[in-house]
Design an enzyme around this catalytic site. Structure first.
Site, short mmCIF file in Angstrom:
data_model
loop_
_atom_site.label_atom_id
_atom_site.label_comp_id
_atom_site.label_asym_id
_atom_site.label_seq_id
_atom_site.Cartn_x
_atom_site.Cartn_y
_atom_site.Cartn_z
N ASP A 67 22.63 -25.52 35.70
CA ASP A 67 22.30 -25.10 37.07
C ASP A 67 21.56 -26.18 37.85
O ASP A 67 20.97 -27.09 37.28
CB ASP A 67 21.50 -23.80 37.07
CG ASP A 67 20.20 -23.89 36.28
OD1 ASP A 67 20.16 -24.62 35.26
OD2 ASP A 67 19.21 -23.25 36.68
N GLU A 123 18.85 -22.13 33.96
CA GLU A 123 17.62 -22.58 33.29
C GLU A 123 16.43 -22.52 34.23
O GLU A 123 15.30 -22.27 33.82
CB GLU A 123 17.80 -24.00 32.75
CG GLU A 123 16.69 -24.47 31.81
CD GLU A 123 15.40 -24.87 32.50
OE1 GLU A 123 14.32 -24.59 31.96
OE2 GLU A 123 15.47 -25.45 33.60
NI NI Z 1 15.29 -29.29 34.03
#
Ligand code: NI
Length: 377
Positions: A67, A123
């Protein structure tokens, strides 16, 4: 491997996607893996994917996060982000290309086991995508897991590594105070909400610094304070939001209860009502000693012993930590700074970029580490 990893990285960089929206990224990765004869599977979350390489035998996992961040890309490069307000400013495009490259290289070998490539979504979010991957059972049977994160303080060609904690815990804290409101000439007749809010804003970090072992490195920093809209009216509501970061896992476990107790104690003389919303982020990434030693040996074998350097625990948060709660493994820091560059560079900056030589370095290290963990080296 025929795939040009620089082109893969640049393509991802041009098309960054925020957490849980990584559909294009997922499709691009699935295409590359399928073209190599592999069978990727999209995660139940709808973005992110896993792909196994090899046959029966010890199962080793390599994890990338896919991401991007809600940051405007301010670089002047041909591969700058084409999506307004979204940018791969944390280098996850690099992590993704590296794990893809390592997987495709491993797929061309006879392996004494299996390698699971985990391309994890979200994440940067709380809660992070790592928890979805674990809940889907994708760590079952994994003996060791490895990951890398870009480090702009390290020159390309170097890998930073340490056993034990390498990142910090990072949680989100919101304190919302309410009172009846009133006239600023008569604070004694109501709740002086701005004063109470300011007391929490300065008093809570102060109190934490005296009630938590200083060696735990706990640090609460507010990023937002808001209350009121007139100079002579006491508002009815005020809010503080910030992050609480801590190096030590025990202190992290005790933090929510302590924050709640301290906030209530700080506001009680003023009569404000306080609601604390404490959102657990991630624990520290704690590198397991044997996996760290194996990864260090892989770095030396792949790049030579001068490539491996010591690194320090950072106050950054990283949801790779959740994997290491379940299986042994280690995260390394991948040097991405151009040689000789003195330009200040940090992760999450709108101008963050990498020396793309790091892609080859990352692939070589992860291939060597996976082979070693399967017992091939
Ligand atoms: Ni990172």
């Amino acid at each position: 491997m025929n795939l040009d990893l620089v082109e893969v990285r640049r393509d991802l960089h041009r098309h960054p996607e925020l957490g849980r929206q990584e559909r294009r990224t997922t499709a691009v990765l699935a295409d590359h893996l399928a073209a190599a004869g592999l069978s990727p599977k999209v995660l139940a979350a709808g973005s992110g994917l896993v792909c196994d390489v090899g046959r029966e035998g010890p199962l080793v996992a390599l994890r990338a996060d896919i991401d991007a961040l809600p940051v405007q890309d301010e670089k002047d490069v041909p591969y700058r982000s084409t999506i307004d307000g979204v940018c791969h400013a944390c280098g996850h495009d690099v992590h993704t290309a590296v794990v893809l490259g390592a997987g495709l290289e491993l797929a061309q070998r006879q392996l004494p086991g299996r390698v699971r490539l985990i391309f994890q979504h979200a994440e940067e979010q709380m809660p992070g995508g790592a928890l979805d991957v674990i809940e889907e059972g994708l760590l079952d049977g994994v003996s060791t897991i490895f990951a890398m994160h870009c480090d702009p303080s390290l020159e390309v060609g170097h890998i930073g590594l340490k056993a034990g904690p390498i990142t910090a815990a990072a949680d989100a804290v919101e304190v919302r105070l309410t009172g009846p409101g009133g006239h600023t000439s008569r604070p004694h007749n109501t709740v002086d909400l701005v004063h109470a809010l300011a007391t929490v804003a300065t008093g809570l970090p102060d109190a934490l610094s005296r009630l938590v072992d200083p060696r735990a490195g706990l640090c609460l920093v507010w990023g937002q304070v808001a209350a009121g809209n007139a100079r002579n009216a006491i508002p009815r509501e005020g809010v503080l939001t910030g992050t609480l970061r801590v190096l030590d896992k025990n202190a992290w476990q005790q933090a929510p209860e302590l924050v709640e107790r301290l906030v209530q104690g700080l506001v009680s003389p003023y009569g404000a009502r306080a609601v604390v919303t404490y959102q657990r982020g991630v624990p520290p990434v704690v590198n397991e000693p044997a996996a760290t030693a194996l990864l260090g040996a892989a770095v030396r074998r792949a790049l030579g012993s001068s490539a491996l350097v010591a690194t320090q625990q950072s106050l950054g948060g990283e949801d790779f930590a959740w994997y290491l709660d379940h299986v042994p493994g280690a995260m390394a820091r991948l040097g991405v700074r151009p040689p000789g560059s003195e330009r200040p560079m940090d992760l999450h900056q709108p101008t963050f970029d990498v020396d793309e030589g790091a892609l080859r370095v990352g692939v070589d290290v992860l291939v060597a580490a996976a082979l070693a963990a399967m017992g091939a080296a």
